[in-house]
Design a protein around this motif. Sequence first.
Motif, PDB file in Angstrom:
ATOM      1  N   ASN A  85       0.845  -1.248  -0.141  1.00  0.00           N
ATOM      2  CA  ASN A  85       0.107   0.086   0.032  1.00  0.00           C
ATOM      3  C   ASN A  85       0.931   1.292  -0.049  1.00  0.00           C
ATOM      4  O   ASN A  85       1.233   1.767   1.138  1.00  0.00           O
ATOM      5  N   THR A 119      -6.633  -3.148   1.122  1.00  0.00           N
ATOM      6  CA  THR A 119      -6.467  -4.258   2.287  1.00  0.00           C
ATOM      7  C   THR A 119      -7.671  -5.039   2.254  1.00  0.00           C
ATOM      8  O   THR A 119      -7.318  -6.305   2.289  1.00  0.00           O
ATOM      9  N   LEU A 123      -7.254  -9.125   1.486  1.00  0.00           N
ATOM     10  CA  LEU A 123      -7.014  -9.725   2.733  1.00  0.00           C
ATOM     11  C   LEU A 123      -7.628 -11.332   2.575  1.00  0.00           C
ATOM     12  O   LEU A 123      -7.044 -12.207   2.942  1.00  0.00           O
ATOM     13  N   VAL A 134       1.259  -7.934   3.943  1.00  0.00           N
ATOM     14  CA  VAL A 134       0.724  -6.421   3.740  1.00  0.00           C
ATOM     15  C   VAL A 134       1.811  -5.424   4.155  1.00  0.00           C
ATOM     16  O   VAL A 134       2.162  -5.428   5.463  1.00  0.00           O
TER      17      VAL A 134
END
Length: 253
Positions: A85, A119, A123, A134
Amino acid sequence: MTTTDATVLVTGASSGFGAAIARRFATAGARVIVAARRADKLAERVSELGPHVLPLTLDVRDRDAVQRAIATLPKEFSRIDVLVNNAGLAMGLGPAHHADADEWQTMLDTNCGGVLHCTRATLPGMVERGRGHVINIGSIAGTYPYPGGNVYGATKAFVRQFSLNLRSDLHGTGIRVTCIEPGMVGGTEFSTVRFRNDHEQADRVYAGMQPLTADDIAESVYWTASQPAHVNVNTVEIMPVAQSFAAFQIHRD
């Protein structure tokens, strides 16, 4: 999982940290999904890095678009092992009482919302497979305040705490979570965006000192992902030698 057989999704991959991170993983043999808003820049990444790179034109602020994009990835790219991210930005450096509320909202939507949307979309697959990582790009601004950092610093504090809470939620799943927190990094579009394309003002931020580079950050990201599966690097705080901690502000009459 090794980086040579991993599928890596990097957001904000059109330039700066994202491009460097994508390059580092692609060079190691990973399949890399490069996501960003600028399709022309993504085409450059594919041209540079080869057929194991998939461009994904995407605005991480759009939750529905993120869900659709992840759900419809080609089969060979659909099992995401590492989510980076990275998409984020700072806008302005003025005091809070002079700030542009639209710029505040853009930082919230991108730096916080984008992390949440990407996310949440990736996930479940990681948990189902019992493996994944992550990696969130935070900032030292999330720990150390500075004048004008107001909402930008707050968004990065969010990224840091969200990363720690993910670790708690994912206990026992085998999923790893890391927050990378860089200090001053030169040679990217970060300050140019912050100062609304005023290149002169952006250049002054790094005048007379040696900042980190995007490649330094990419190496940190790659290192955390390359650790054995039983090793989780919770947080990496990284600054150039030329930068350290300032004294407290004191207003005097």
